[in-house]
Design a protein around this motif. Structure first.
Motif, PDB file in Angstrom:
ATOM      1  N   GLY A 307       0.785  -1.221   0.000  1.00  0.00           N
ATOM      2  CA  GLY A 307       0.000   0.000   0.000  1.00  0.00           C
ATOM      3  C   GLY A 307       0.824   1.282   0.000  1.00  0.00           C
ATOM      4  N   PHE A 308       2.118   1.163   0.130  1.00  0.00           N
ATOM      5  CA  PHE A 308       2.972   2.355   0.139  1.00  0.00           C
ATOM      6  C   PHE A 308       3.730   2.462  -1.175  1.00  0.00           C
ATOM      7  CE2 PHE A 308       2.462   1.368   4.607  1.00  0.00           C
ATOM      8  CZ  PHE A 308       2.227   2.625   5.160  1.00  0.00           C
ATOM      9  N   THR A 309       3.802   3.669  -1.684  1.00  0.00           N
ATOM     10  CA  THR A 309       4.690   3.871  -2.826  1.00  0.00           C
ATOM     11  C   THR A 309       6.087   4.102  -2.260  1.00  0.00           C
ATOM     12  OG1 THR A 309       4.223   6.215  -2.811  1.00  0.00           O
ATOM     13  CG2 THR A 309       2.915   4.862  -4.313  1.00  0.00           C
ATOM     14  N   LEU A 310       7.031   3.381  -2.800  1.00  0.00           N
ATOM     15  CA  LEU A 310       8.397   3.472  -2.277  1.00  0.00           C
ATOM     16  C   LEU A 310       9.323   4.047  -3.341  1.00  0.00           C
ATOM     17  CD1 LEU A 310       8.408   0.153  -0.295  1.00  0.00           C
ATOM     18  CD2 LEU A 310       8.580   2.451   0.650  1.00  0.00           C
ATOM     19  N   HIS A 311       8.981   5.236  -3.778  1.00  0.00           N
ATOM     20  CA  HIS A 311       9.893   5.925  -4.682  1.00  0.00           C
ATOM     21  C   HIS A 311       9.853   7.420  -4.431  1.00  0.00           C
ATOM     22  CE1 HIS A 311       6.185   4.910  -7.108  1.00  0.00           C
ATOM     23  NE2 HIS A 311       6.116   6.205  -7.029  1.00  0.00           N
ATOM     24  N   TRP A 312      10.958   8.039  -4.770  1.00  0.00           N
ATOM     25  CA  TRP A 312      11.141   9.455  -4.524  1.00  0.00           C
ATOM     26  C   TRP A 312      11.708  10.063  -5.799  1.00  0.00           C
ATOM     27  CZ3 TRP A 312      12.422   5.340  -1.621  1.00  0.00           C
ATOM     28  CH2 TRP A 312      11.789   5.219  -0.371  1.00  0.00           C
ATOM     29  N   ARG A 313      11.007  11.048  -6.318  1.00  0.00           N
ATOM     30  CA  ARG A 313      11.452  11.642  -7.567  1.00  0.00           C
ATOM     31  C   ARG A 313      12.734  12.434  -7.338  1.00  0.00           C
ATOM     32  NH1 ARG A 313      10.345  16.192 -10.675  1.00  0.00           N
ATOM     33  NH2 ARG A 313       9.894  15.793 -12.889  1.00  0.00           N
ATOM     34  N   VAL A 314      13.748  12.130  -8.112  1.00  0.00           N
ATOM     35  CA  VAL A 314      15.020  12.851  -8.012  1.00  0.00           C
ATOM     36  C   VAL A 314      15.002  14.044  -8.957  1.00  0.00           C
ATOM     37  CG1 VAL A 314      17.517  12.698  -8.361  1.00  0.00           C
ATOM     38  CG2 VAL A 314      16.294  10.786  -7.306  1.00  0.00           C
ATOM     39  N   LYS A 315      14.685  13.761 -10.216  1.00  0.00           N
ATOM     40  CA  LYS A 315      14.589  14.875 -11.167  1.00  0.00           C
ATOM     41  C   LYS A 315      14.100  14.381 -12.518  1.00  0.00           C
ATOM     42  CE  LYS A 315      19.207  14.642 -13.142  1.00  0.00           C
ATOM     43  NZ  LYS A 315      20.292  15.426 -13.692  1.00  0.00           N
ATOM     44  N   ALA A 316      13.603  15.308 -13.324  1.00  0.00           N
ATOM     45  CA  ALA A 316      13.331  15.020 -14.729  1.00  0.00           C
ATOM     46  C   ALA A 316      14.570  15.452 -15.507  1.00  0.00           C
ATOM     47  CB  ALA A 316      12.113  15.790 -15.203  1.00  0.00           C
ATOM     48  N   THR A 317      14.865  14.771 -16.601  1.00  0.00           N
ATOM     49  CA  THR A 317      16.021  15.154 -17.411  1.00  0.00           C
ATOM     50  C   THR A 317      15.524  15.796 -18.702  1.00  0.00           C
ATOM     51  OG1 THR A 317      16.131  13.120 -18.697  1.00  0.00           O
ATOM     52  CG2 THR A 317      17.190  13.112 -16.521  1.00  0.00           C
ATOM     53  N   ASN A 318      16.462  16.209 -19.545  1.00  0.00           N
ATOM     54  CA  ASN A 318      16.076  16.774 -20.846  1.00  0.00           C
ATOM     55  C   ASN A 318      16.185  15.729 -21.959  1.00  0.00           C
ATOM     56  OD1 ASN A 318      18.791  16.491 -20.921  1.00  0.00           O
ATOM     57  ND2 ASN A 318      19.263  18.624 -21.416  1.00  0.00           N
ATOM     58  N   VAL A 319      16.222  14.446 -21.565  1.00  0.00           N
ATOM     59  CA  VAL A 319      16.331  13.390 -22.577  1.00  0.00           C
ATOM     60  C   VAL A 319      14.917  13.005 -23.046  1.00  0.00           C
ATOM     61  CG1 VAL A 319      17.131  11.047 -23.035  1.00  0.00           C
ATOM     62  CG2 VAL A 319      18.461  12.535 -21.518  1.00  0.00           C
ATOM     63  N   ALA A 320      14.640  13.257 -24.320  1.00  0.00           N
ATOM     64  CA  ALA A 320      13.314  12.964 -24.876  1.00  0.00           C
ATOM     65  C   ALA A 320      13.212  11.480 -25.196  1.00  0.00           C
ATOM     66  CB  ALA A 320      13.081  13.795 -26.129  1.00  0.00           C
ATOM     67  N   VAL A 321      12.151  10.840 -24.686  1.00  0.00           N
ATOM     68  CA  VAL A 321      11.980   9.393 -24.853  1.00  0.00           C
ATOM     69  C   VAL A 321      11.827   9.024 -26.328  1.00  0.00           C
ATOM     70  CG1 VAL A 321      10.478   7.438 -24.309  1.00  0.00           C
ATOM     71  CG2 VAL A 321      11.031   9.113 -22.535  1.00  0.00           C
ATOM     72  N   ASP A 322      11.122   9.874 -27.104  1.00  0.00           N
ATOM     73  CA  ASP A 322      10.880   9.494 -28.504  1.00  0.00           C
ATOM     74  C   ASP A 322      12.130   9.559 -29.373  1.00  0.00           C
ATOM     75  OD1 ASP A 322      11.175  12.191 -28.789  1.00  0.00           O
ATOM     76  OD2 ASP A 322       9.147  12.594 -29.521  1.00  0.00           O
ATOM     77  N   ARG A 323      13.247  10.053 -28.824  1.00  0.00           N
ATOM     78  CA  ARG A 323      14.490  10.063 -29.583  1.00  0.00           C
ATOM     79  C   ARG A 323      15.356   8.844 -29.256  1.00  0.00           C
ATOM     80  NH1 ARG A 323      17.514  15.471 -30.453  1.00  0.00           N
ATOM     81  NH2 ARG A 323      18.268  14.115 -32.099  1.00  0.00           N
ATOM     82  N   LEU A 324      14.893   8.031 -28.338  1.00  0.00           N
ATOM     83  CA  LEU A 324      15.647   6.832 -27.950  1.00  0.00           C
ATOM     84  C   LEU A 324      15.226   5.653 -28.832  1.00  0.00           C
ATOM     85  CD1 LEU A 324      15.286   7.292 -24.099  1.00  0.00           C
ATOM     86  CD2 LEU A 324      17.400   7.555 -25.410  1.00  0.00           C
ATOM     87  N   ALA A 325      16.040   4.614 -28.834  1.00  0.00           N
ATOM     88  CA  ALA A 325      15.704   3.416 -29.607  1.00  0.00           C
ATOM     89  C   ALA A 325      14.377   2.853 -29.088  1.00  0.00           C
ATOM     90  CB  ALA A 325      16.815   2.384 -29.447  1.00  0.00           C
ATOM     91  N   PRO A 326      13.501   2.376 -29.991  1.00  0.00           N
ATOM     92  CA  PRO A 326      12.167   1.901 -29.581  1.00  0.00           C
ATOM     93  C   PRO A 326      12.177   0.884 -28.432  1.00  0.00           C
ATOM     94  CG  PRO A 326      12.303   2.043 -31.972  1.00  0.00           C
ATOM     95  CD  PRO A 326      13.685   2.353 -31.453  1.00  0.00           C
ATOM     96  N   PRO A 327      13.107  -0.093 -28.399  1.00  0.00           N
ATOM     97  CA  PRO A 327      13.073  -1.035 -27.269  1.00  0.00           C
ATOM     98  C   PRO A 327      13.331  -0.348 -25.928  1.00  0.00           C
ATOM     99  CG  PRO A 327      14.528  -1.835 -29.027  1.00  0.00           C
ATOM    100  CD  PRO A 327      14.173  -0.429 -29.368  1.00  0.00           C
ATOM    101  N   VAL A 328      14.231   0.666 -25.953  1.00  0.00           N
ATOM    102  CA  VAL A 328      14.549   1.399 -24.717  1.00  0.00           C
ATOM    103  C   VAL A 328      13.333   2.225 -24.298  1.00  0.00           C
ATOM    104  CG1 VAL A 328      16.087   3.082 -23.651  1.00  0.00           C
ATOM    105  CG2 VAL A 328      16.995   1.485 -25.353  1.00  0.00           C
ATOM    106  N   ALA A 329      12.742   2.899 -25.276  1.00  0.00           N
ATOM    107  CA  ALA A 329      11.560   3.724 -24.989  1.00  0.00           C
ATOM    108  C   ALA A 329      10.441   2.863 -24.398  1.00  0.00           C
ATOM    109  CB  ALA A 329      11.086   4.407 -26.268  1.00  0.00           C
ATOM    110  N   SER A 330      10.312   1.661 -24.942  1.00  0.00           N
ATOM    111  CA  SER A 330       9.269   0.760 -24.469  1.00  0.00           C
ATOM    112  C   SER A 330       9.521   0.326 -23.025  1.00  0.00           C
ATOM    113  CB  SER A 330       9.222  -0.449 -25.404  1.00  0.00           C
ATOM    114  OG  SER A 330       8.576  -1.516 -24.796  1.00  0.00           O
TER     115      SER A 330
END
Ligand code: MG
Length: 369
Positions: A307-330
């Motif tokens: 019932g607990f979320t166990l993650h803490w956001r560190v930061k967003a980056t400027n790396v765009a997902v759609d520019r990565l290889a499709p398997p990585v993006a997936s």
């Protein structure tokens, strides 16, 4: 329950992965901080850095005074020369030294060799010292880039050190920092392994100085650990600014803060009692995930546990997902896990360079031990 003030400074020295002994040394004797990188056969380098740091401590001023700190470094130089003269196996031994006196947000530096002092401000790392090394001279002449220097076969040749010239002078200067800035002192076992941007990222994210030095040393070892690694991190604080919140006029806001703190303590106790094991484990983990089309860095694990979320956001980056290889993006849609933050950050760097132009290939030379 009382909250202890976080340690404002931490240091760590490590042999690395390829050296048999550790010839580096460090000193944390507030307000004095220093690192030294000794050199010389038959473990003489170990003697050189130790003698230099002891003599520095014995002669350093108690207050912010760059010139007096420079004199203490010259005394350390004389002590290393004297120690070398005592034994034939110590002939030619020497050491770098990068020393700082920190008074609030003001810093005095005295420096000789290729260890370094940096100031981290708003996530950006500014190098305070100039290396006294052959490759640094070549960079200044424009014959070499920073990245090439890190892989240059003569990168460890230094042009100024303690232990040879009795008339040696240290670079001495004072720097005005700001509350929240971080001072980093380190030997070339760190900077030879990690680019400045990567060091900045770790210093910016690991707010606890002890965690920061551990993560830096860990990252240098993961990058190869070709040399002894020594790191000192000092957080600049302003005692006067901290006292303002204790003024009588702020009693109401103080009570509100106390109520909030009780809530935090109660919630914290509940979490600690129920999911402490999972919590401790997940704090060490990290993952990358697609967050609105860019790669985001999180501590912990995706999803929830009991019932607990166990993650803490560190930061967003400027790396765009759609520019990565499709398997990585997936894979990023469900989160890509890592055993630690350093690994996750390194993967972000790789992703970032894979999305950038392929015009500048990364260096292929492999440094030899
Ligand atoms: Mg070194």
């Amino acid at each position: 329950m009382t909250q202890s003030r976080p340690t404002p400074a931490a240091g760590l020295t490590d042999t690395g992965l390829t050296r048999t002994g550790n010839e580096d040394g460090l000193l944390i004797e507030p307000p004095l901080y220093a690192v030294a990188d000794g050199m010389g056969g038959h473990r003489a380098g170990e003697v050189a850095s130790r003698v230099a740091l002891e003599e520095l401590l014995a002669n350093a001023p108690a207050r912010l005074d760059a010139k007096a700190l420079g004199r203490a470094v010259r005394a350390a130089n004389r002590a290393v020369i004297a120690a070398a003269a005592k034994s034939r196996t110590r002939t030619g031994m020497g050491t770098t030294i990068t020393a700082a006196i920190v008074d609030g947000t003001n810093i005095a530096i005295a420096h000789v060799g290729d260890s370094r002092a940096y100031l981290l401000r708003d996530g950006r790392l500014e190098r305070l010292t100039d290396d006294h090394s052959m490759v640094a001279d070549l960079i200044r002449e424009g014959a070499l880039t920073e990245d090439e220097a890190r892989f240059h076969p003569q990168r460890s040749v230094i042009t100024r050190a303690l232990g040879s010239d009795p008339n040696m002078l240290a670079d001495v200067f004072e720097v005005e920092g700001a509350v929240g800035d971080r001072l980093l002192l380190c030997t070339d076992g760190l900077t030879g392994m990690l680019a400045d941007d990567y060091i900045a990222e770790i210093l910016d994210l690991e707010r606890d100085p002890q965690k920061a030095v551990e993560t830096l040393v860990d990252a240098a070892n993961r990058a190869g650990g070709y040399d002894n690694i020594t790191v000192v991190v000092i957080d600049l604080t302003d005692a006067a600014a901290e006292q303002t919140s204790l003024r009588p006029g702020s009693a109401a806001s103080g009570r509100r803060a106390a109520a909030r703190l009780l809530w935090i303590i109660a919630a914290g106790a509940l979490i600690a009692a129920t999911v402490w094991g999972a919590y401790a484990y997940t704090r060490t983990r990290a993952y990358l995930i697609d967050e609105g089309g860019v790669v985001a860095v999180y501590r912990g694990v995706p999803g929830s546990f009991a019932g607990f979320t166990l993650h803490w956001r560190v930061k967003a980056t400027n790396v765009a997902v759609d520019r990565l290889a499709p398997p990585v993006a997936s894979r990023l849609r469900g989160g890509i896990p890592f055993s630690g933050l350093a690994d996750a950050l390194r993967r972000v760097d790789e992703m970032r360079s894979s999305t950038q132009t392929t015009a500048s290939p990364s260096p292929t030379a492999t440094p030899s031990p």
